[in-house]
Write a protein that holds these residues in place. Structure first.
Motif, PDB file in Angstrom:
ATOM      1  N   UNK A 111       0.824  -1.204   0.000  1.00  0.00           N
ATOM      2  CA  UNK A 111       0.000   0.000   0.000  1.00  0.00           C
ATOM      3  C   UNK A 111       0.862   1.261   0.000  1.00  0.00           C
ATOM      4  N   UNK A 112       2.130   1.142  -0.402  1.00  0.00           N
ATOM      5  CA  UNK A 112       2.955   2.332  -0.585  1.00  0.00           C
ATOM      6  C   UNK A 112       2.311   3.209  -1.657  1.00  0.00           C
ATOM      7  N   UNK A 113       2.344   4.517  -1.459  1.00  0.00           N
ATOM      8  CA  UNK A 113       1.793   5.495  -2.397  1.00  0.00           C
ATOM      9  C   UNK A 113       0.329   5.214  -2.731  1.00  0.00           C
ATOM     10  N   UNK A 114      -0.409   4.682  -1.775  1.00  0.00           N
ATOM     11  CA  UNK A 114      -1.787   4.300  -2.013  1.00  0.00           C
ATOM     12  C   UNK A 114      -2.646   5.484  -2.454  1.00  0.00           C
ATOM     13  N   UNK A 115      -2.333   6.665  -1.935  1.00  0.00           N
ATOM     14  CA  UNK A 115      -3.112   7.849  -2.322  1.00  0.00           C
ATOM     15  C   UNK A 115      -2.557   8.506  -3.585  1.00  0.00           C
ATOM     16  N   UNK A 116      -1.532   7.891  -4.175  1.00  0.00           N
ATOM     17  CA  UNK A 116      -0.947   8.416  -5.392  1.00  0.00           C
ATOM     18  C   UNK A 116       0.113   9.481  -5.170  1.00  0.00           C
ATOM     19  N   UNK A 117       0.330   9.878  -3.925  1.00  0.00           N
ATOM     20  CA  UNK A 117       1.268  10.961  -3.649  1.00  0.00           C
ATOM     21  C   UNK A 117       2.211  10.646  -2.502  1.00  0.00           C
ATOM     22  N   UNK A 118       1.680  10.187  -1.379  1.00  0.00           N
ATOM     23  CA  UNK A 118       2.477   9.958  -0.179  1.00  0.00           C
ATOM     24  C   UNK A 118       2.922   8.510  -0.087  1.00  0.00           C
ATOM     25  N   UNK A 119       4.207   8.333   0.260  1.00  0.00           N
ATOM     26  CA  UNK A 119       4.762   6.984   0.373  1.00  0.00           C
ATOM     27  C   UNK A 119       4.048   6.186   1.465  1.00  0.00           C
ATOM     28  N   UNK A 120       3.801   6.825   2.585  1.00  0.00           N
ATOM     29  CA  UNK A 120       3.153   6.172   3.730  1.00  0.00           C
ATOM     30  C   UNK A 120       1.791   6.801   3.984  1.00  0.00           C
ATOM     31  N   UNK A 121       0.883   6.020   4.529  1.00  0.00           N
ATOM     32  CA  UNK A 121      -0.416   6.522   4.962  1.00  0.00           C
ATOM     33  C   UNK A 121      -0.401   6.562   6.478  1.00  0.00           C
ATOM     34  N   UNK A 122      -0.541   7.749   7.030  1.00  0.00           N
ATOM     35  CA  UNK A 122      -0.513   7.930   8.493  1.00  0.00           C
ATOM     36  C   UNK A 122       0.741   7.318   9.114  1.00  0.00           C
ATOM     37  N   UNK A 123       1.872   7.423   8.411  1.00  0.00           N
ATOM     38  CA  UNK A 123       3.149   6.935   8.934  1.00  0.00           C
ATOM     39  C   UNK A 123       3.347   5.440   8.852  1.00  0.00           C
ATOM     40  N   UNK A 124       2.454   4.730   8.146  1.00  0.00           N
ATOM     41  CA  UNK A 124       2.554   3.265   8.058  1.00  0.00           C
ATOM     42  C   UNK A 124       2.406   2.805   6.609  1.00  0.00           C
ATOM     43  N   UNK A 125       2.947   1.634   6.338  1.00  0.00           N
ATOM     44  CA  UNK A 125       2.777   0.978   5.043  1.00  0.00           C
ATOM     45  C   UNK A 125       2.994  -0.517   5.247  1.00  0.00           C
ATOM     46  N   UNK A 126       2.563  -1.310   4.270  1.00  0.00           N
ATOM     47  CA  UNK A 126       2.790  -2.752   4.348  1.00  0.00           C
ATOM     48  C   UNK A 126       3.117  -3.284   2.962  1.00  0.00           C
ATOM     49  N   UNK A 127       3.731  -4.481   2.963  1.00  0.00           N
ATOM     50  CA  UNK A 127       3.945  -5.241   1.733  1.00  0.00           C
ATOM     51  C   UNK A 127       3.628  -6.700   2.007  1.00  0.00           C
ATOM     52  N   UNK A 128       2.986  -7.340   1.056  1.00  0.00           N
ATOM     53  CA  UNK A 128       2.696  -8.764   1.120  1.00  0.00           C
ATOM     54  C   UNK A 128       3.798  -9.500   0.372  1.00  0.00           C
ATOM     55  N   UNK A 129       4.345 -10.535   1.008  1.00  0.00           N
ATOM     56  CA  UNK A 129       5.424 -11.335   0.437  1.00  0.00           C
ATOM     57  C   UNK A 129       5.061 -12.817   0.433  1.00  0.00           C
ATOM     58  N   UNK A 130       5.759 -13.553  -0.439  1.00  0.00           N
ATOM     59  CA  UNK A 130       5.729 -15.016  -0.401  1.00  0.00           C
ATOM     60  C   UNK A 130       7.178 -15.486  -0.465  1.00  0.00           C
ATOM     61  N   UNK A 131       7.534 -16.443   0.412  1.00  0.00           N
ATOM     62  CA  UNK A 131       8.914 -16.942   0.412  1.00  0.00           C
ATOM     63  C   UNK A 131       9.043 -18.165  -0.491  1.00  0.00           C
TER      64      UNK A 131
END
Length: 177
Positions: A111-131
């Protein structure tokens, strides 16, 4: 799409021969191309004769000619796909005796840049991974003072829901069943 065939080490052309073919296909003289690359024509000619280009130079030359370099497994014909790197910084965490590491897994969505402008939303972000073992996990990033990055494991079904909401739609749904 133009496909220039490398062949195998035993039957293929040298990298210089392939480059000459690509130059001809794109109607570039060796002199023109040397200048495009920032080299003197004499230096380029000598390097062609000696077949002495680094892998990074080869990749740049292919790009300048409008090509990309791909690796295909000889036996199966399957194209090699490198790890899908994430946007966030490296996070490692042991959970129930298993080391989860964002640098050793494929990023599926975030959800980085979810709003199209800011890297974080309310100082938080996440990424989904698979190992490499097919285990899904979420890396959570905090951008505030004393914030801590962390990893949480996630089941396939919930990973599928996250991917459906934040992913690019290129992965098969069966991956999450």
């Amino acid at each position: 799409m133009v496909n220039i065939e490398f062949g195998t080490a035993e039957s293929g052309k040298s990298m210089s021969e392939i480059l000459k073919d690509a130059l001809e296909a794109k109607n570039y003289s060796q002199r023109e191309f040397a200048k495009m690359m920032g080299w003197t024509p004499q230096n380029f000619n000598q390097r062609l004769k000696k077949n002495s280009f680094s892998a990074e130079e080869w990749r740049k030359m292919a790009y300048m000619l409008g090509y990309e370099v791909r690796m295909v497994e000889l036996e199966s014909g399957i194209e090699f796909e490198g790890r899908r790197k994430g946007h966030g910084r490296r996070v490692k965490q042991v959970i129930n005796g298993v080391l989860y590491d964002t640098y050793k897994a494929d990023a599926l969505c975030s959800d980085f840049f979810q709003d199209g402008e800011n890297e974080y939303t309310d100082g938080m972000a996440f990424e989904l991974y698979i190992d490499s073992f097919g285990r899904f996990f979420v890396a959570r990033y905090a951008e505030w003072e004393n914030g801590t990055d962390s990893i949480t494991t996630i089941g396939k079904e919930d990973a599928g829901k996250l991917y459906k909401k934040y992913g690019d739609g290129t992965l098969p749904e069966a991956m999450f069943i």
